[in-house]
Design a protein around this motif. Structure first.
Motif, PDB file in Angstrom:
ATOM      1  N   GLU A 168      -2.130  -3.417  -3.478  1.00  0.00           N
ATOM      2  CA  GLU A 168      -2.308  -2.105  -4.331  1.00  0.00           C
ATOM      3  C   GLU A 168      -1.089  -1.912  -5.086  1.00  0.00           C
ATOM      4  N   GLU A 194      -0.227   7.910 -13.519  1.00  0.00           N
ATOM      5  CA  GLU A 194      -1.347   8.623 -12.812  1.00  0.00           C
ATOM      6  C   GLU A 194      -0.523   9.757 -12.113  1.00  0.00           C
ATOM      7  N   LYS A 240       1.423  -1.105  -7.971  1.00  0.00           N
ATOM      8  CA  LYS A 240       0.996  -0.727  -9.466  1.00  0.00           C
ATOM      9  C   LYS A 240       2.490  -0.744  -9.906  1.00  0.00           C
ATOM     10  N   ARG A 284       0.857  -1.201  -0.162  1.00  0.00           N
ATOM     11  CA  ARG A 284       0.110   0.239  -0.051  1.00  0.00           C
ATOM     12  C   ARG A 284       0.799   1.120  -0.122  1.00  0.00           C
ATOM     13  N   SER A 313      -4.227   6.319   0.901  1.00  0.00           N
ATOM     14  CA  SER A 313      -4.731   5.978  -0.397  1.00  0.00           C
ATOM     15  C   SER A 313      -4.080   6.364  -1.373  1.00  0.00           C
ATOM     16  N   TRP A 314      -4.127   5.557  -2.635  1.00  0.00           N
ATOM     17  CA  TRP A 314      -3.351   6.101  -3.704  1.00  0.00           C
ATOM     18  C   TRP A 314      -3.559   7.668  -4.149  1.00  0.00           C
ATOM     19  N   ARG A 315      -4.963   7.949  -4.026  1.00  0.00           N
ATOM     20  CA  ARG A 315      -5.403   9.127  -4.271  1.00  0.00           C
ATOM     21  C   ARG A 315      -4.865  10.223  -3.326  1.00  0.00           C
ATOM     22  N   GLU A 316      -4.785  10.034  -2.224  1.00  0.00           N
ATOM     23  CA  GLU A 316      -4.104  11.056  -1.160  1.00  0.00           C
ATOM     24  C   GLU A 316      -2.588  11.116  -1.774  1.00  0.00           C
ATOM     25  N   ALA A 341      -1.933  13.674 -12.097  1.00  0.00           N
ATOM     26  CA  ALA A 341      -2.173  14.473 -10.879  1.00  0.00           C
ATOM     27  C   ALA A 341      -1.464  15.992 -11.211  1.00  0.00           C
ATOM     28  N   LEU A 359      -0.919  10.550  -4.246  1.00  0.00           N
ATOM     29  CA  LEU A 359      -0.570  10.956  -5.556  1.00  0.00           C
ATOM     30  C   LEU A 359      -0.979  12.672  -5.611  1.00  0.00           C
ATOM     31  N   ASP A 360      -1.927  13.018  -4.856  1.00  0.00           N
ATOM     32  CA  ASP A 360      -2.364  14.254  -5.003  1.00  0.00           C
ATOM     33  C   ASP A 360      -1.311  15.174  -3.937  1.00  0.00           C
ATOM     34  N   ASP A 361      -0.874  14.451  -3.269  1.00  0.00           N
ATOM     35  CA  ASP A 361       0.018  15.246  -2.254  1.00  0.00           C
ATOM     36  C   ASP A 361       1.546  15.414  -2.801  1.00  0.00           C
TER      37      ASP A 361
END
Ligand SMILES: Nc1nc2c(c(=O)[nH]1)N[C@H]1C(S)=C(S)[C@@H](COP(=O)(O)OP(=O)(O)OC[C@H]3O[C@@H](n4cnc5c(=O)[nH]c(N)nc54)[C@H](O)[C@@H]3O)O[C@H]1N2
Ligand SMILES: Nc1nc2c(c(=O)[nH]1)N[C@H]1C(S)=C(S)[C@@H](COP(=O)(O)OP(=O)(O)OC[C@H]3O[C@@H](n4cnc5c(=O)[nH]c(N)nc54)[C@H](O)[C@@H]3O)O[C@H]1N2
Ligand SMILES: [Mo]
Length: 691
Positions: free
Chosen positions: A477, A487, A479, A80, A98-101, A491, A103-105
């Motif tokens: 998770e 990704e 990748k 993860r 999470s991946w979202r958190e 982003a 990658l966004d950060d």
């Protein structure tokens, strides 16, 4: 095969049956690049074997890669995204996000730095996987688009590569199978049985057919054990030995004058230089006997066909580039190139270069601003500690590390560790495991292993290209590198369509049309169409088609008794740090079954040198110099020659004794050509560890 998304689900046809065999390729940084046969049952890899039909693999794998599934299913895989929650100087603590958190950060942090100067961001990658797709494809596009600093990837082969290019125009040489027909093989700076096992198969065939094998290596390796003769020269003295051999070849007129006249520029200059190296002078510099020089020259001058398996071990010293040039010129003197079983091989990667489409994978045209500066990966210790300046440019503020473990493998680790531990450095590491480098990250992103992604491969030891089909879905998770950079590009707001290309689309573009992708896929590998004896009639890939001999000369070490007597009084032992057989650089150190075979970090020391310091076999010692200190166990060993100690690499610092490894004592001095590190040009002293 369907047009299925190549980075998450498996193609429907592949996942239907309960048991199947998938065509793979070994991803590791090794000249052998084996073809793999991967058995999958109920979506789990149960066996990784060598493909029997692939010529150089011939069904055999090394101990490490036959345990590849153990690495993939390792309980300590990072599965993860992890975010650091402790300070850099504290023990590492991470929590899953999470991946979202993540990658966004990461994107927000990189954007803020890039707004000031994108060159403050540095990619750091090497050959954790040698795959063209999971190596530098989407990642290179990402950093080109960003305008990040460029990385000069010198850490392994920079000196030898520059030397071959200067001399022969490219990294080209003999073809692997023909070593089996040689009558004399010099295995020079190569522990083939440990680090190029499938070459050894061909050398052994030659041996059984009556060839003489001579190993030239400061260490009495397992390869030296199996050769007829071992010449244990001092590290960094190969250029002198090559000049001494030339001296003898000239004196006895064991020369192919026609070949020299027709195909070599600069011979007169080289000849004049070689005549200054009589055997006695060579013996003094190399720490061997004059008779060894004379006998070696006689063997080489009077045996045809004679082959040299030159390897990278000899070029990890200050004069490594010139040493490779001088050794590589020997076959021109005797005309050994006339026969397909004569000549030399350092790297075959120049053969595949015209068949590769690197620019299509990496898209240099995505760069919008000025050409970025170049940072040498081998001086990352110094460079992370450098402030902004007119010369250097901006301080490095962010590092994105993939396919590499610099905190363990880069020279002079005390500085590398201080650099990575900077509280103001933002570090993202794409990894399988919590390596020494991952421990110093702000984010660790879980990457897939070779069983979980598609790739295509070239080799630097043979001349086949291979495919690695995805065998199983990504675990947890995880990748692939390509998907992480896709990704991350999204982003960051990079909208170029090239970031959406799938792994299969990339793989189909990786080679020129001379390699048929469907045929590659059907067989698992394809051989390049090349002549058996490529230089029998000259035709070298230099500008004028001739070998370039001018300028090659012996260059002394940074650290030796002759070049720096004051230092040598304090640190009288030369240390080399070649790989341990059951690790692959720092990969596999955390695979317990392999670590158990290696035991623990060792320094091999000759009995005389141990006795002179009152040290017993098995003692815990400190290997030290002004740069640092490495704690390990001493083995009194006939593998070490007097005056030279062998600190086998490259352990994870945290799995070694006292959190250190052999790079504590190596330095960042660069080689004469190619700006590569000189790991094996290193003086140390030993003392018993205080109880
Ligand atoms: N098992 C295993 N296999 C590997 C690796 C691994 O870590 N483990 N690493 C892979 C990688 S990345 C590479 S680059 C290659 C490396 O493999 P090689 O290119 O063979 O290079 P090294 O292993 O560095 O050194 C080879 C030999 O050179 C000797 N040597 C050291 N200094 C000198 C010198 O000054 N002169 C001479 N003549 N010999 C010297 C060493 O003692 C060693 O036995 O192997 C690959 N294969
Ligand atoms: N003292 C000393 N130091 C040396 C050497 C020596 O002989 N002596 N040898 C030098 C040489 S020749 C080399 S080549 C360098 C090698 O240095 P590196 O290229 O850093 O090689 P590894 O230590 O094997 O680390 C590779 C990392 O990549 C990760 N990896 C593998 N596949 C993937 C993937 O698909 N995705 C991602 N994200 N990660 C992946 C692995 O888990 C591993 O941690 O070390 C150098 N350092
Ligand atoms: Mo390497």
């Amino acid at each position: 095969m369907s047009q299925a998304d190549p980075y998450s689900p498996l193609s429907p046809s592949a996942s239907q049956s309960a048991s199947r065999v998938v065509k793979g390729a070994c991803p590791h940084d090794c000249p052998d690049t084996c073809a793999l046969k991967i058995t999958v049952e109920n979506e789990r890899v149960i066996k990784v074997q060598g493909a029997a039909e692939h010529r150089s693999t011939h069904g055999a794998l090394c101990t490490k890669v036959s345990r590849y599934a153990e690495r993939t299913y390792h309980a300590e895989r990072v599965l993860r995204p992890l975010k650091r929650v402790s300070a850099k100087h504290e023990a590492p603590r991470f929590e899953p996000v999470s991946w979202r958190e993540a990658l966004d950060d990461i994107a927000a942090r990189l954007q803020a730095i890039a707004a000031r100067d994108p060159q403050a961001i540095l990619p750091y990658s090497y050959a954790g996987t040698m795959g063209l797709i999971q190596g530098e494809s989407i990642s290179a596009r990402f950093f080109n688009r960003l305008g990040a600093s460029r990385l000069d990837r010198t850490i392994c082969a920079g000196a030898g590569g520059a030397a071959m290019t200067a001399t022969y125009g490219h990294k080209v040489g003999m073809h692997l199978p023909f070593f089996a027909e040689s009558k004399l093989i010099l295995i020079w700076g190569s522990n083939s049985i440990a680090s190029n096992l499938h070459f050894w198969t061909f050398a052994n065939q030659a041996k059984r057919a009556g060839a003489k094998l001579i190993c030239i290596d400061p260490r009495k390796t397992e390869t030296a054990d199996k050769c007829h003769q071992h010449i244990a020269l001092l590290p960094g003295s190969d250029g002198a030995l090559a000049l001494g051999l030339m001296h003898e070849l000239i004196q006895h007129d064991w020369l192919d004058h026609d070949y020299l006249n027709a195909h070599v520029d600069g011979w007169d200059e080289l000849k004049a230089r070689a005549l200054q190296w009589p055997p006695e002078r060579v013996a003094e510099v190399c720490g061997i006997t004059a008779e060894e020089v004379v006998q070696l020259a006689r063997d080489y001058g009077q045996t045809q066909p004679a082959a040299i398996r030159l390897n990278y071990g000899m070029q990890r010293v200050r004069g490594g580039g010139n040493a490779v040039r001088l050794v590589a010129l020997l076959p021109c003197l005797t005309g050994a190139w006339r026969n397909r079983a004569g000549g030399l091989l350092l790297s075959a990667s120049g053969w595949v270069a015209p068949f590769k489409n690197s620019a299509r994978l990496e898209k240099p045209e995505l760069l919008q601003g000025p050409e970025p500066r170049i940072i040498n990966m081998s001086t990352i210790g110094d460079d992370l500690l450098r402030p902004s300046s007119a010369d250097f440019g901006p301080r490095i503020e962010a590092l994105i590390v993939y396919n590499s473990n610099p905190v363990a493998v880069a020279p002079e680790s005390p500085k590398v560790v201080s650099g990575f531990a900077r509280s103001d450095l933002f570090t993202v590491v794409l990894e399988h495991f919590m390596t020494d480098t991952a421990d110093l990250a702000d984010y660790v992103l879980p990457a897939t292993t070779q069983l979980e992604h598609l790739d295509v491969h070239t080799s630097y030891g043979h001349t086949d290209v291979l495919i690695n089909e995805q065998a199983i879905a990504p675990i947890g998770e995880a990748k692939s590198n390509t998907q992480i950079f896709r990704e991350l590009a999204a982003a960051m707001g990079f909208t170029e369509p090239c970031f959406a290309e799938t792994d299969e689309q990339l793989a189909r573009q990786a080679f020129t049309s001379a390699i048929d992708f469907e045929a590659l896929r059907a067989q698992g590998w394809q051989s390049l169409p090349l002549a058996d004896a490529p230089f029998a009639a000259g035709g070298f890939p230099t500008a004028n088609g001739r070998v370039q001999a001018a300028g090659a000369d012996y260059v002394a070490n940074y650290e030796s008794r002759a070049s720096n007597p004051d230092l040598a009084r304090r640190y009288p032992l030369a240390m080399i740090s070649p790989p341990a057989r059951n690790f692959l650089n720092s990969s596999f150190v955390n695979v317990k079954s392999l670590r158990d075979i290696e035991g623990e970090p060792l320094v091999e020391v000759h009995a005389e040198d141990a006795a002179a310091r009152g040290l017993q076999d098995g003692a815990m010692v400190r290997v030290f110099n002004d740069r640092g200190s490495y704690v390990c166990r001493l083995a009194v060993s006939a593998r070490a020659r007097p005056g030279v100690v062998n600190g086998l690499g490259v352990w994870w610092r945290k799995l070694g004794a006292a959190g250190s490894n052999v790079n504590e004592v190596t330095h960042q001095g660069l080689t004469d050509m190619g700006q590569a590190p000189s790991f094996y040009d290193c003086l140390v002293e030993l003392e018993a560890l205080a109880a």
